[in-house]
Design an enzyme around this catalytic site. Structure first.
Site, short mmCIF file in Angstrom:
data_model
loop_
_atom_site.label_atom_id
_atom_site.label_comp_id
_atom_site.label_asym_id
_atom_site.label_seq_id
_atom_site.Cartn_x
_atom_site.Cartn_y
_atom_site.Cartn_z
N ALA A 10 47.95 -6.40 17.40
CA ALA A 10 49.24 -6.39 17.11
C ALA A 10 50.36 -6.11 18.18
O ALA A 10 51.37 -6.71 18.31
CB ALA A 10 49.56 -5.56 15.89
N GLY A 11 50.11 -5.27 18.92
CA GLY A 11 50.72 -4.86 20.17
C GLY A 11 51.73 -3.57 19.73
O GLY A 11 52.20 -3.50 18.67
N PHE A 13 38.02 1.56 16.70
CA PHE A 13 37.87 2.09 15.73
C PHE A 13 36.48 0.94 15.13
O PHE A 13 35.99 0.07 15.95
CB PHE A 13 38.77 1.67 14.77
N MET A 43 45.63 -0.12 12.22
CA MET A 43 44.83 0.56 11.26
C MET A 43 45.54 0.22 9.80
O MET A 43 46.85 0.56 9.63
CB MET A 43 44.70 2.01 11.42
N HIS A 56 35.63 -2.30 17.48
CA HIS A 56 36.45 -2.41 18.49
C HIS A 56 36.32 -1.16 19.45
O HIS A 56 36.68 0.09 19.13
CB HIS A 56 37.98 -2.29 17.94
N HIS A 80 38.74 -8.37 25.63
CA HIS A 80 39.91 -8.39 25.97
C HIS A 80 40.65 -7.80 27.03
O HIS A 80 41.89 -7.53 27.30
CB HIS A 80 40.89 -8.25 24.69
N ASN A 81 39.84 -6.90 27.92
CA ASN A 81 40.24 -6.59 29.20
C ASN A 81 39.36 -7.24 30.30
O ASN A 81 38.13 -6.26 30.52
CB ASN A 81 40.22 -5.21 29.23
N HIS A 113 45.58 -10.40 21.43
CA HIS A 113 44.36 -9.62 21.10
C HIS A 113 44.66 -8.45 19.91
O HIS A 113 43.78 -7.94 19.87
CB HIS A 113 43.84 -8.67 22.27
N ASP A 165 39.84 0.42 30.59
CA ASP A 165 38.79 0.26 29.69
C ASP A 165 38.28 -1.18 29.85
O ASP A 165 38.61 -2.12 28.89
CB ASP A 165 39.24 0.43 28.01
#
Lengths: 149, 483
Positions: free
Chosen positions: B408-409, B207, B383, B237, B331-332, B406, B98
């Site tokens: 929570a992970g 989301f 979420m 996002h 962020h990618n 970027h 992505d």
């Protein structure tokens, strides 16, 4: 119990001999077995279908031919599953039955069958090379496949 | 498999694995985390993937991971690698499928109380205006020549089409147009997938969220970003959809032969790469930059959908509902940037996979309006939990090539999350907590349950305490649209 019921696709005895889901923090990974290469490739494709819908409920109505090339078995596997994903997304289908006509480390030819799906329960973006290594075992072949979701 | 004893602690938040750990490492590994998050990183294969990243030709200083690190494929998610642009490699596996997944933050001047009577209608309007779910078509369909134009020009294309405001573009990383995009390097199949999905959220962890600013940590910086307590904001996002997935897929396969051609050793095939200065490396960069631009346009078109939904529901009922863009951050991505290495300036190809650029005050790439305070860093939580706005600090340039966390992970697999959470129950739980939910898939909802993630507050505290980025505001969710 309800949550377990939703996972029935992965837990039937038949499927357990074909593939199983293994833990991956962010994506989906399956371990796949086959007594020979065609069976390994069929089981990988069926395992992938089970990640996106209840594969046993798909009304098989559409046939497609697949012809992919690669430089080794792992590339052929990624090409094969990637082609199924692409055709599935493009035409709104999930493929659940597979006749492998030929599979070697240079390519694969197959006739596949699938149908439209009302309810998807997941989406696979791509098939990765991460942890993908097709190995011979006493009973045939096995590999792990990580899908980006 | 490395364990904690193989690392040595550099300071409270920095842990280092030396090159002596594995002979193929070119640089040490550094993990930025508090002691609990450090321990959590050993719960999956993050560290092994980070060690693999440390073997890439041309990598300088360290293979780094931020506190939200978790297992991915190839690179770990939350990984950063600075690679020498002169003699290093570029890796599609270091960017991911992505390409330019990212976050956009829009802010109104309306208070949460003012929209409360219309919140349900607003969430329904957002759900209608911002297409979500599997495969689905976007708000805009383009033909092949328009797509090439979009890919080559990014957000500038959107501006010409009347799908952006000038200030949106000023407040987007790279002005929404990464230099070097070359549509000629993109396959027909990727283009075919890109025609219909401009302006769509997609599925997975993507989301759209309606939030209220719950807390301000730094009033002066918040004021510079035009943020205040009680204000309604919206986060988007998502990324480059099927187009970006196909670009990555094409190059992960085609560069397998480049690895052999250039005799590159790789411990994991998903780290596939090519020399930056090679026909294959240039080709991937040109195609990746197209996907970066596609994602910027995608979020831009969705932003116009959000504005449309606000207007449809709120016009004549509340004033000042118009949404201005605070910032949009990737962020990618892989980008060419200059950084200090061994006391000298060096051009690097910085790979950020699940990591956010966070440039400090005074940096020329920071929009003029924010140059005194630093680049906004947008950190969405899982979420139903808090999200944060931070601003980049100089320390990030010193430690992480100007990068921060970027999100929570994840800590829990999707399978496990589905076993522990039932989507309908989660929806009821979120709604009981005052969060309106619009989702196309209950299974997808369950997979993104908060319990599957690390505590975003803890991740943000680590980044703040390290001085990579400073906290500005905390956002509380009021409604979420999930694909």
């Amino acid at each position: 119990m309800l949550a377990d019921a939703a996972l029935v696709c992965y837990d039937t005895i038949v499927n357990r001999d074909r593939f199983k889901e293994i833990e991956h923090t962010a994506d989906i990974a399956i371990q796949v077995w086959g007594s020979d290469l065609p069976e390994l490739f069929v089981n990988a494709a069926y395992g992938m279908a089970c990640q996106v819908t209840d594969a046993q409920d798909v009304d098989v109505a559409v046939e497609r031919r697949i012809d992919v090339e690669g430089e080794d078995l792992e590339i052929v596997m990624v090409e094969w599953l990637g082609e199924l994903l692409y055709l599935g997304e493009r035409d709104g289908l999930v493929f659940t039955e597979f006749d492998i006509l030929e599979v070697t480390s240079r390519g694969l030819r197959a006739v596949v069958h699938g149908g439209p799906v009302e309810t998807y329960h997941g989406h696979i973006k791509a098939v990765t090379f991460s942890e993908l290594e097709i190995t011979r075992t006493d009973n045939g072949y096995e590999t792990t496949i990580v899908f980006d979701v | 498999m490395a364990d904690k004893r193989d690392f040595h602690q550099v300071d409270n938040y920095t842990w280092e694995l030396p090159t002596s750990y594995r002979e193929d490492m070119r640089v040490p590994v550094r993990l930025f985390a508090d002691s609990d998050l450090f321990s959590a990183a050993f719960g999956d294969r993050s560290i092994e993937q980070l060690v693999n990243t440390a073997t890439l030709p041309g990598i300088v200083k360290y293979a780094m991971a931020l506190p939200d690190v978790h297992q991915g494929y190839g690179f770990p998610i939350g990984g950063v690698a600075g690679i020498d642009a002169d003699d290093g490699v570029i890796s599609p596996g270091g960017v991911g499928y992505d390409i330019n997944c990212g976050v956009r933050l829009l802010a109104s001047h309306v208070d949460a109380e003012e929209i409360e009577p219309f919140r349900e209608d607003l969430m329904s309007a957002l759900y209608q205006s911002c297409p979500s779910g599997l495969g689905g078509d976007g708000r805009v369909r383009v033909n092949k020549s328009e797509l090439d134009n979009l890919l080559g020009n990014g957000a500038s294309w959107a501006l010409k089409q009347g799908l952006a405001r000038k200030e949106d573009i000023e407040h987007t990383e790279e002005h929404g147009n990464l230099p070097g995009a070359d549509p000629g390097q993109v396959s027909e199949r990727a283009k075919e997938r890109g025609l219909s999905q401009v302006g769509s959220l997609g599925s997975g962890n993507h989301f759209l969220e309606l939030d209220v600013i719950q807390e301000i940590y730094n009033p002066d910086v918040a004021s510079a970003l035009d943020l205040r307590k009680g204000q309604i904001v919206v986060q988007i996002h998502c990324g480059s959809r099927g187009f970006g997935h196909q670009v990555c897929d094409d190059y992960v396969k085609s560069l397998q032969s480049a690895v052999k051609k250039y005799d590159i050793y790789l411990p994991n095939r998903q780290l596939v790469c090519a020399p930056i200065d090679s026909p294959e490396g240039r080709s991937y960069y040109g195609a990746m930059a197209c996907a970066v631009n596609y994602a910027f346009v995608n979020r831009q078109v969705l932003a116009m959908g959000v504005r449309e939904a606000f207007e449809r529901v709120l016009v004549g009922k509340v004033s000042d509902f118009d949404l201005h863009q605070v910032y949009d951050v990737a962020h990618n991505i892989a980008k060419f940037e200059e950084h200090t290495v061994d006391g000298g300036r060096k051009k690097l190809c910085v790979h950020r996979k699940g990591a956010t650029r966070c440039f400090p005050p005074g940096h020329e790439a920071v929009p003029a309006a924010y140059r005194d305070v630093g680049q906004p860093v947008l950190v969405p939580g899982s979420m139903g939990t808090a999200s944060y706005v931070l601003v980049g600090q100089q320390k990030a340039m010193d430690l992480t090539f100007g990068s921060s966390c970027h999100g929570a992970g994840r800590t829990m697999s999707r399978t496990q999350a589905r076993k522990e959470v039932w989507g309908h129950d989660l929806r009821e739980e979120l709604e009981a907590g005052g969060i309106t939910v619009r989702a196309t898939s209950m299974k997808g909802l369950a997979e993104e349950a908060p319990l599957a993630y690390k505590d975003v507050s803890r991740v943000v505290e680590t980044v703040h305490s390290l001085g990579l980025a400073h906290k500005v505001a905390k956002l509380k969710p009021l409604g979420v649209v999930k694909g």
